[in-house]
Design a protein around this motif. Structure first.
Motif, PDB file in Angstrom:
ATOM      1  N   ARG A  30       0.832  -1.218   0.000  1.00  0.00           N
ATOM      2  CA  ARG A  30       0.000   0.000   0.000  1.00  0.00           C
ATOM      3  C   ARG A  30       0.855   1.251   0.000  1.00  0.00           C
ATOM      4  O   ARG A  30       0.540   2.237  -0.676  1.00  0.00           O
ATOM      5  CB  ARG A  30      -0.934  -0.013   1.213  1.00  0.00           C
ATOM      6  CG  ARG A  30      -2.098  -0.992   1.094  1.00  0.00           C
ATOM      7  CD  ARG A  30      -3.146  -0.707   2.144  1.00  0.00           C
ATOM      8  NE  ARG A  30      -2.654  -0.910   3.499  1.00  0.00           N
ATOM      9  CZ  ARG A  30      -2.732  -2.068   4.155  1.00  0.00           C
ATOM     10  NH1 ARG A  30      -3.291  -3.119   3.586  1.00  0.00           N
ATOM     11  NH2 ARG A  30      -2.270  -2.160   5.390  1.00  0.00           N
ATOM     12  N   ASP A  82       2.250   1.635  -3.440  1.00  0.00           N
ATOM     13  CA  ASP A  82       1.189   2.062  -4.364  1.00  0.00           C
ATOM     14  C   ASP A  82       0.993   3.570  -4.285  1.00  0.00           C
ATOM     15  O   ASP A  82       0.824   4.248  -5.306  1.00  0.00           O
ATOM     16  CB  ASP A  82      -0.128   1.349  -4.039  1.00  0.00           C
ATOM     17  CG  ASP A  82      -0.128  -0.096  -4.521  1.00  0.00           C
ATOM     18  OD1 ASP A  82       0.725  -0.440  -5.372  1.00  0.00           O
ATOM     19  OD2 ASP A  82      -0.986  -0.874  -4.042  1.00  0.00           O
ATOM     20  N   SER A  83       0.998   4.101  -3.061  1.00  0.00           N
ATOM     21  CA  SER A  83       0.851   5.539  -2.899  1.00  0.00           C
ATOM     22  C   SER A  83       2.010   6.288  -3.549  1.00  0.00           C
ATOM     23  O   SER A  83       1.816   7.315  -4.212  1.00  0.00           O
ATOM     24  CB  SER A  83       0.779   5.904  -1.415  1.00  0.00           C
ATOM     25  OG  SER A  83      -0.383   5.377  -0.819  1.00  0.00           O
ATOM     26  N   ASP A  99       1.564   6.128  -7.332  1.00  0.00           N
ATOM     27  CA  ASP A  99       0.500   7.036  -7.767  1.00  0.00           C
ATOM     28  C   ASP A  99       0.998   8.479  -7.776  1.00  0.00           C
ATOM     29  O   ASP A  99       0.752   9.236  -8.721  1.00  0.00           O
ATOM     30  CB  ASP A  99      -0.714   6.924  -6.834  1.00  0.00           C
ATOM     31  CG  ASP A  99      -1.505   5.650  -7.083  1.00  0.00           C
ATOM     32  OD1 ASP A  99      -1.327   5.039  -8.156  1.00  0.00           O
ATOM     33  OD2 ASP A  99      -2.295   5.273  -6.199  1.00  0.00           O
ATOM     34  N   ILE A 119      -9.909   2.916 -14.233  1.00  0.00           N
ATOM     35  CA  ILE A 119      -8.823   2.627 -13.290  1.00  0.00           C
ATOM     36  C   ILE A 119      -8.688   3.755 -12.263  1.00  0.00           C
ATOM     37  O   ILE A 119      -8.589   3.511 -11.051  1.00  0.00           O
ATOM     38  CB  ILE A 119      -7.504   2.415 -14.050  1.00  0.00           C
ATOM     39  CG1 ILE A 119      -7.605   1.172 -14.943  1.00  0.00           C
ATOM     40  CG2 ILE A 119      -6.338   2.287 -13.068  1.00  0.00           C
ATOM     41  CD1 ILE A 119      -6.385   0.927 -15.794  1.00  0.00           C
ATOM     42  N   LEU A 120      -8.698   5.008 -12.752  1.00  0.00           N
ATOM     43  CA  LEU A 120      -8.551   6.137 -11.833  1.00  0.00           C
ATOM     44  C   LEU A 120      -9.767   6.275 -10.926  1.00  0.00           C
ATOM     45  O   LEU A 120      -9.641   6.597  -9.736  1.00  0.00           O
ATOM     46  CB  LEU A 120      -8.324   7.426 -12.609  1.00  0.00           C
ATOM     47  CG  LEU A 120      -7.050   7.478 -13.460  1.00  0.00           C
ATOM     48  CD1 LEU A 120      -6.899   8.854 -14.102  1.00  0.00           C
ATOM     49  CD2 LEU A 120      -5.815   7.143 -12.632  1.00  0.00           C
ATOM     50  N   GLN A 166     -11.687   3.824  -9.920  1.00  0.00           N
ATOM     51  CA  GLN A 166     -11.570   2.772  -8.908  1.00  0.00           C
ATOM     52  C   GLN A 166     -10.539   3.157  -7.841  1.00  0.00           C
ATOM     53  O   GLN A 166     -10.728   2.887  -6.651  1.00  0.00           O
ATOM     54  CB  GLN A 166     -11.170   1.458  -9.564  1.00  0.00           C
ATOM     55  CG  GLN A 166     -11.146   0.274  -8.590  1.00  0.00           C
ATOM     56  CD  GLN A 166     -10.803  -1.029  -9.286  1.00  0.00           C
ATOM     57  OE1 GLN A 166      -9.852  -1.098 -10.054  1.00  0.00           O
ATOM     58  NE2 GLN A 166     -11.592  -2.066  -9.021  1.00  0.00           N
ATOM     59  N   ARG A 167      -9.466   3.842  -8.280  1.00  0.00           N
ATOM     60  CA  ARG A 167      -8.451   4.264  -7.323  1.00  0.00           C
ATOM     61  C   ARG A 167      -9.024   5.302  -6.355  1.00  0.00           C
ATOM     62  O   ARG A 167      -8.730   5.286  -5.162  1.00  0.00           O
ATOM     63  CB  ARG A 167      -7.268   4.865  -8.089  1.00  0.00           C
ATOM     64  CG  ARG A 167      -6.025   5.017  -7.255  1.00  0.00           C
ATOM     65  CD  ARG A 167      -5.430   3.673  -6.938  1.00  0.00           C
ATOM     66  NE  ARG A 167      -4.225   3.797  -6.128  1.00  0.00           N
ATOM     67  CZ  ARG A 167      -3.854   2.911  -5.244  1.00  0.00           C
ATOM     68  NH1 ARG A 167      -4.597   1.851  -5.020  1.00  0.00           N
ATOM     69  NH2 ARG A 167      -2.748   3.070  -4.573  1.00  0.00           N
ATOM     70  N   GLY A 224     -11.552   3.505  -4.080  1.00  0.00           N
ATOM     71  CA  GLY A 224     -10.791   2.587  -3.228  1.00  0.00           C
ATOM     72  C   GLY A 224     -10.051   3.318  -2.126  1.00  0.00           C
ATOM     73  O   GLY A 224     -10.026   2.872  -0.967  1.00  0.00           O
ATOM     74  N   ASN A 225      -9.429   4.444  -2.458  1.00  0.00           N
ATOM     75  CA  ASN A 225      -8.728   5.222  -1.428  1.00  0.00           C
ATOM     76  C   ASN A 225      -9.685   5.745  -0.368  1.00  0.00           C
ATOM     77  O   ASN A 225      -9.363   5.786   0.823  1.00  0.00           O
ATOM     78  CB  ASN A 225      -7.995   6.395  -2.081  1.00  0.00           C
ATOM     79  CG  ASN A 225      -6.642   5.999  -2.632  1.00  0.00           C
ATOM     80  OD1 ASN A 225      -6.256   4.840  -2.584  1.00  0.00           O
ATOM     81  ND2 ASN A 225      -5.916   6.959  -3.182  1.00  0.00           N
TER      82      ASN A 225
END
Length: 471
Positions: free
Chosen positions: A284, A287-288, A291, A345-346, A348-349, A352-353
């Protein structure tokens, strides 16, 4: 704080500022001009007092004193009310009082009646010398304003030539001495020479102020860029400190669990879930970082297409329901069929965040993820019963690396989750609303306005360009 860069100045803004500075330059010379003018008035009166009609010279003297008092009154008004003001006030003041200069020139031109062909050549020479000196002095003091300078010279020359013409033609019938014609020619030549010199001086004044304006803009730009570079170093240092602190914890835990498992392999069933959780925590964090790196480098790629909101939320349910249940939280899903035009995708990001954030800061109760139809279109809502966010922090949480002081769970990340959410919602054109009460919970409402691909691409580019300027 990062410094915001200003766009390059427009020519109209530069011209407006330059005109104001030219007015300032004009007004700065006026006090000295008055004393010089009074000295020349005294010289002319002294030279002509015994050779000219006392009444005529007294009338002219009173006229000059009245003009001087008027100009000094205007100067005092300027110094009291306008001198410290801005460009607009200077230009307005100049427009109101610009007639004072041609009227002064008219009074000086009328002085020709006192001496031309009415006194001795020696007295005429002294008077013409004084008047010529005044005309030359005027181009230095008035050339910052071309219309004023030209108006002054033109009025003075026209008045003097009119007086000379009346004397030569009206009173002498063109039978006067030959030097009258040479004097007229000399006056015409001097008029044009002074006009040309004044124009060149004005161009010099204007170029100087234009360079001053551009140099000031350049210095401001360099100052902002220097500050932005210093801020970038500060952010980098904060980032490295935060990254080192946040990554060290799960990596250190992984090392301990691995050593423990190596020495006591029979505890594999107990240690394996902990190793998995530590690995997920590291993932995680990375991932941050990835991003953030994509957003800041401008390498984010947009793929705008219809997105099934039901499918999107079902996929997120599979990912986050186990996390909720592991913490003893309820996970509820309220679905409303609909399609959003966005980057799947964005989007969902983003959602999700927001869900991950809700799970992180909720210790009891549960999470509700809902899709609702509103008058403005489809909307996704994420409710939680967590610690809530005080009003003082509700804007700050969207800043880079910001963590709400005292919130349990802030030690698990970089403080980038909501910052990335804010950047992505801006790029995609999905307004995000936050409502929260401390101790009661938080709700995020994401309005799924259709994303325009071209506008989104422009916002993505602008978002990268603003990185060095936003606070």
């Amino acid at each position: 704080m990062k410094t915001e860069s200003l766009p390059p100045p427009t020519p109209s803004a530069e011209g407006h500022w330059v005109e104001g500075e030219l007015v300032r330059s004009l007004m700065r010379t006026q006090r000295n001009t008055q004393w010089v003018g009074l000295a020349l008035v005294a010289i002319i009166v002294g030279v002509l007092w015994d050779d000219t009609s006392p009444l005529l010279i007294s009338v002219w003297l009173l006229l000059m004193l009245a003009m001087t008092a008027w100009r000094l009154g205007i100067l005092r008004l300027y110094e009291r009310e306008v001198m410290q003001e801005g460009t607009d006030e200077h230009l307005a003041f100049f427009r109101r009082h610009r007639l004072v200069w041609p009227l002064s020139a008219l009074a000086w031109g009328l002085a020709t009646m006192l001496y031309f062909d009415r006194t001795s050549l020696a007295d005429q020479f002294v008077c013409w010398l004084a008047v010529a000196g005044l005309a030359m002095f005027s181009i230095n003091t008035l050339s910052s304003q071309r219309p004023v300078m030209r108006g002054y010279l033109d009025t003075f020359a026209a008045t003097a030539l009119a007086v000379i013409g009346w004397r030569m033609a009206g009173e002498l019938g063109l039978q006067g001495p030959t030097y009258h014609w040479w004097l007229v020619a000399l006056l015409l030549i001097l008029w044009q020479v002074l006009r040309h010199a004044g124009d060149r001086l004005h161009d010099t004044h204007r170029r100087n102020f234009e360079l001053q304006f551009r140099n000031t803009q350049l210095i401001d730009s360099l100052t902002r860029q220097t500050q932005a570079a210093l801020d970038a170093v500060e952010i980098k240092n904060r980032f490295l400190a935060s990254a080192a602190h946040d990554i060290r914890q799960p990596v250190h835990a992984l090392g301990l669990y691995a050593d423990w498992l190596g020495s006591e392999p029979e505890l594999v069933h107990e240690l394996a879930p902990k190793i998995v959780e530590s690995t997920k925590a590291v993932n995680r964090l990375f991932d941050s970082l990835f991003d953030l790196a994509r957003l800041d480098s401008g390498k984010i790629r947009l793929n705008i297409e219809p997105v099934s909101v039901v499918k999107l939320l079902r996929e997120l349910e599979l990912q986050y329901r186990p996390l909720c249940e592991a913490k003893g939280l309820k996970f509820r899903l309220h679905l409303r069929p609909g399609t959003a035009v966005s980057d799947p995708i964005l989007l969902q990001r983003i959602v999700g965040n927001l869900i991950s954030n809700a799970v992180k800061y909720t210790q009891k109760g549960g999470i509700l993820v809902a899709a609702r139809a509103t008058r403005e279109g489809l909307r996704i809502e994420i409710w939680d019963t967590g610690v809530g966010i005080a009003p003082v922090h509700q804007r700050e949480i969207f800043r880079e690396f910001y963590k709400v002081p005292g919130h349990a769970g802030t030690e698990e990340g970089f403080g980038l989750g909501l910052y990335i959410v804010g950047r992505l919602t801006h790029i995609l054109g999905h307004p995000l609303e936050l409502r929260s009460r401390v101790g009661r919970g938080t709700v995020f409402r994401l309005m799924l306005h259709p994303t325009d691909p071209r506008a989104a691409a422009d916002r993505a580019v602008a978002s990268v360009a603003r990185m060095g300027r936003e606070p």
